[in-house]
Scaffold this active site. Structure first.
Site, mmCIF file in Angstrom:
data_model
loop_
_atom_site.group_PDB
_atom_site.id
_atom_site.type_symbol
_atom_site.label_atom_id
_atom_site.label_comp_id
_atom_site.label_asym_id
_atom_site.label_seq_id
_atom_site.Cartn_x
_atom_site.Cartn_y
_atom_site.Cartn_z
ATOM 1 N N GLY A 1 70.624 112.813 20.262
ATOM 2 C CA GLY A 1 71.915 113.403 19.887
ATOM 3 C C GLY A 1 71.768 114.223 18.612
ATOM 4 O O GLY A 1 71.163 113.759 17.655
ATOM 5 N N ASP B 1 74.654 107.818 13.964
ATOM 6 C CA ASP B 1 74.981 106.396 14.184
ATOM 7 C C ASP B 1 74.672 105.477 12.996
ATOM 8 O O ASP B 1 75.217 104.380 12.906
ATOM 9 C CB ASP B 1 74.241 105.865 15.413
ATOM 10 C CG ASP B 1 74.675 106.564 16.696
ATOM 11 O OD1 ASP B 1 75.759 107.174 16.692
ATOM 12 O OD2 ASP B 1 73.928 106.510 17.687
ATOM 13 N N ASP C 1 66.756 106.311 17.132
ATOM 14 C CA ASP C 1 65.762 105.272 17.420
ATOM 15 C C ASP C 1 64.958 105.554 18.688
ATOM 16 O O ASP C 1 63.758 105.268 18.739
ATOM 17 C CB ASP C 1 66.397 103.867 17.456
ATOM 18 C CG ASP C 1 67.588 103.776 18.395
ATOM 19 O OD1 ASP C 1 68.021 104.814 18.937
ATOM 20 O OD2 ASP C 1 68.090 102.653 18.593
ATOM 21 N N ARG D 1 67.600 115.139 25.678
ATOM 22 C CA ARG D 1 67.062 113.829 26.047
ATOM 23 C C ARG D 1 66.109 114.073 27.212
ATOM 24 O O ARG D 1 66.403 114.889 28.091
ATOM 25 C CB ARG D 1 68.198 112.878 26.396
ATOM 26 C CG ARG D 1 69.073 112.600 25.153
ATOM 27 C CD ARG D 1 69.992 111.421 25.343
ATOM 28 N NE ARG D 1 70.472 110.937 24.056
ATOM 29 C CZ ARG D 1 71.657 111.268 23.515
ATOM 30 N NH1 ARG D 1 72.468 112.071 24.151
ATOM 31 N NH2 ARG D 1 72.010 110.775 22.344
ATOM 32 N N ARG E 1 77.344 104.216 19.500
ATOM 33 C CA ARG E 1 76.595 103.563 20.579
ATOM 34 C C ARG E 1 76.716 102.050 20.472
ATOM 35 O O ARG E 1 77.824 101.552 20.492
ATOM 36 C CB ARG E 1 75.133 104.011 20.532
ATOM 37 C CG ARG E 1 74.543 104.122 21.908
ATOM 38 C CD ARG E 1 73.144 104.612 21.875
ATOM 39 N NE ARG E 1 73.045 105.979 22.335
ATOM 40 C CZ ARG E 1 71.923 106.634 22.452
ATOM 41 N NH1 ARG E 1 70.793 106.054 22.132
ATOM 42 N NH2 ARG E 1 71.901 107.860 22.892
ATOM 43 N N ASP F 1 72.197 103.654 12.499
ATOM 44 C CA ASP F 1 71.733 102.356 13.012
ATOM 45 C C ASP F 1 70.214 102.217 12.894
ATOM 46 O O ASP F 1 69.599 101.488 13.668
ATOM 47 C CB ASP F 1 72.166 102.205 14.489
ATOM 48 C CG ASP F 1 71.622 103.327 15.362
ATOM 49 O OD1 ASP F 1 71.139 104.336 14.811
ATOM 50 O OD2 ASP F 1 71.669 103.192 16.597
ATOM 51 N N THR G 1 70.478 110.969 13.051
ATOM 52 C CA THR G 1 71.508 110.517 13.992
ATOM 53 C C THR G 1 72.781 110.220 13.212
ATOM 54 O O THR G 1 72.707 109.777 12.062
ATOM 55 C CB THR G 1 71.079 109.239 14.753
ATOM 56 O OG1 THR G 1 72.217 108.699 15.436
ATOM 57 C CG2 THR G 1 70.529 108.151 13.837
HETATM 58 P P1 ADP Z 1 68.168 109.041 19.935
HETATM 59 O O1 ADP Z 1 66.847 109.537 19.506
HETATM 60 O O2 ADP Z 1 69.303 109.809 19.353
HETATM 61 O O3 ADP Z 1 68.279 107.527 19.786
HETATM 62 P P2 ADP Z 1 67.750 108.624 22.786
HETATM 63 O O4 ADP Z 1 67.737 107.146 22.696
HETATM 64 O O5 ADP Z 1 68.498 109.237 23.927
HETATM 65 O O6 ADP Z 1 68.353 109.333 21.499
HETATM 66 O O7 ADP Z 1 66.250 109.113 22.837
HETATM 67 C C1 ADP Z 1 65.922 110.493 22.779
HETATM 68 C C2 ADP Z 1 64.677 110.756 23.541
HETATM 69 O O8 ADP Z 1 63.585 110.013 22.968
HETATM 70 C C3 ADP Z 1 64.687 110.300 24.994
HETATM 71 O O9 ADP Z 1 65.376 111.193 25.838
HETATM 72 C C4 ADP Z 1 63.211 110.264 25.282
HETATM 73 O O10 ADP Z 1 62.690 111.556 25.451
HETATM 74 C C5 ADP Z 1 62.659 109.696 23.978
HETATM 75 N N1 ADP Z 1 62.534 108.230 24.131
HETATM 76 C C6 ADP Z 1 63.502 107.304 24.024
HETATM 77 N N2 ADP Z 1 63.027 106.064 24.303
HETATM 78 C C7 ADP Z 1 61.724 106.231 24.629
HETATM 79 C C8 ADP Z 1 60.683 105.355 25.040
HETATM 80 N N3 ADP Z 1 60.881 104.044 25.193
HETATM 81 N N4 ADP Z 1 59.468 105.891 25.288
HETATM 82 C C9 ADP Z 1 59.244 107.205 25.127
HETATM 83 N N5 ADP Z 1 60.182 108.093 24.760
HETATM 84 C C10 ADP Z 1 61.404 107.637 24.505
HETATM 85 O O1 F6P Z 2 73.418 108.688 19.180
HETATM 86 C C1 F6P Z 2 74.407 109.605 18.888
HETATM 87 C C2 F6P Z 2 75.553 109.509 19.882
HETATM 88 O O2 F6P Z 2 76.539 110.458 19.513
HETATM 89 C C3 F6P Z 2 76.174 108.121 20.016
HETATM 90 O O3 F6P Z 2 77.039 107.784 18.955
HETATM 91 C C4 F6P Z 2 76.851 108.247 21.357
HETATM 92 O O4 F6P Z 2 77.019 106.981 21.981
HETATM 93 C C5 F6P Z 2 75.893 109.097 22.134
HETATM 94 O O5 F6P Z 2 75.123 109.816 21.197
HETATM 95 C C6 F6P Z 2 76.590 110.062 23.055
HETATM 96 O O6 F6P Z 2 75.618 110.730 23.769
HETATM 97 P P1 F6P Z 2 75.946 112.001 24.693
HETATM 98 O O7 F6P Z 2 76.043 113.174 23.795
HETATM 99 O O8 F6P Z 2 74.767 112.083 25.581
HETATM 100 O O9 F6P Z 2 77.221 111.731 25.381
#
Ligand code: ADP
Ligand code: F6P
Length: 334
Positions: free
Chosen positions: A23, A140, A115, A84, A184, A142, A138
């Site tokens: 995000g 969040d 994360d 993502r 989240r 978190d 982020t």
């Molecule tokens: P954020 O980084 O904001 O927490 P996501 O959890 O959607 O957002 O993760 C972003 C991207 O990081 C995912 O779409 C993926 O490409 C990569 N990612 C997340 N988890 C994993 C994982 N367990 N292994 C490898 N890549 C990951």
């Molecule tokens: O991680 C950032 C965040 O905005 C969260 O607070 C929320 O749950 C999520 O991303 C929303 O994701 P998307 O933009 O894919 O709806």
């Protein structure tokens, strides 16, 4: 305060890359600017990767010059775009990504994201040996290893601006409003927003919530002649629809709550001064750590000090919510 790490250059890295993933968050642009300019100032070439891991795995990589990051310090979103990418969870794909980076002569990578993105960063460096440093990007807040994430402060202030307006209507119509904020699985945004907007109650996934307690508090407020208006801040939580379900439950108890889902408005907008300073410090520090030979770390800010934490800790340790904030909101409302 904000002292950058004094580490000696210990590698012969000639080029690094930077990407934003997950995000988007306000402050990603000043972080990109800082990484780019800090590296260029040391004679290191910089490459931008478009759309996070989605761009990396197809080689959507281009060279960044100083002029490319001009006039972005104040802009929300990310000039590198974000995405993502499910495919990156496959080790074969990650291995190909490592090869693509090496083909471009890239000797180090800075990943700015949440994360999930930092988990991908850990796996990439662990499996390919390519040095990777993460930055917490982020809204969040978190992420273990940093007091604030890049973007959190802006999101907090965006939510407050909206809630202050909703309160005008709540007071005029003597109504309660349930306002849902993002976050989240965590209630970090909700707990700080709730205290700062003077919420009657804050509902977060980390703390059990009792509908009866809320109804009791609203009834008390009326009995004491303090009116029928109020703001209840609800963290979105892991399952969507919580706030509407709660509104329905309150209706069965005779309340007529308004519902406002703040949604993606919280992710946009010009970064606050706090986020710009944080992003600028952490971006420059990430380059210093990479050039000194560090990898598999995230650079964060704790008590105004720049701290590097192993990405494994970032993945495995949860940043605790401060329950006192949730209690404080209620205490200050009595
Ligand atoms: P954020 O980084 O904001 O927490 P996501 O959890 O959607 O957002 O993760 C972003 C991207 O990081 C995912 O779409 C993926 O490409 C990569 N990612 C997340 N988890 C994993 C994982 N367990 N292994 C490898 N890549 C990951
Ligand atoms: O991680 C950032 C965040 O905005 C969260 O607070 C929320 O749950 C999520 O991303 C929303 O994701 P998307 O933009 O894919 O709806």
């Amino acid at each position: 305060m904000y002292r950058l790490p004094e580490l000696k250059k210990n590698t012969n890295i000639k080029a690094i890359a930077v990407m934003t993933s997950g995000g988007d968050s306000p402050g990603m642009n000043p972080a990109i600017r800082s990484v780019t300019r800090a590296a260029l100032n040391q004679g290191v070439r910089v490459f931008g990767i478009n759309r996070g891991y989605s761009g990396l795995i197809i080689g959507d990589i281009f060279e960044l010059k100083s002029s490319d990051v001009t006039n972005i310090v104040q802009r929300g979103g990310t000039i590198l775009k974000s995405d993502r990418c499910e495919a990156f969870k496959d080790p074969v794909v990650r291995n190909q990504a490592g090869e693509i980076l090496k083909e471009h002569g890239i000797g180090g990578l800075v990943v700015i994201g949440g994360d999930g993105s930092l988990t991908g960063a850990h796996l990439l460096t662990h499996e390919t040996g390519l040095p990777v440093v993460g930055l917490p990007g982020t809204i969040d807040n978190d992420i273990y290893g940093t007091d604030d994430t890049i973007g959190f402060d802006t999101a907090l202030n965006t939510a407050l601006e909206a809630i202050d307006k909703i309160r005008d209507t709540a007071v005029s119509h003597e109504r309660i409003f349930l306002v849902e904020v993002m976050g989240r699985n965590s209630g970090h945004i909700a707990s700080q927003v709730g205290v700062a907007c003077g919420a009657e109650m804050i509902i977060v996934p980390e703390i059990d919530f009792k509908l009866d307690a809320l109804c009791f508090s609203l009834a008390n407020q009326r009995a004491e002649g303090r009116g029928s208006s109020g703001i209840i801040v609800v963290a979105e939580g892991p399952k969507s629809g919580l706030t509407y379900r709660l509104a329905n439950q309150l209706e069965t108890h005779g309340e007529k709550p308004g519902v406002c889902i703040l949604g993606h408005i919280q992710r946009g907008g010009r970064p606050t001064g706090h986020d710009r300073v944080l992003a600028s410090c952490l971006g420059a520090a990430a380059v210093t750590y990479l050039m000194a030979g560090f990898t598999d770390i995230m650079v964060g800010m704790i008590n105004s000090k720049i701290i590097a934490t192993p990405l494994l800790d970032i993945m495995n340790k949860k940043k605790p919510l401060n329950p006192q904030l949730v209690e404080l909101a209620q205490l200050l409302h009595k």
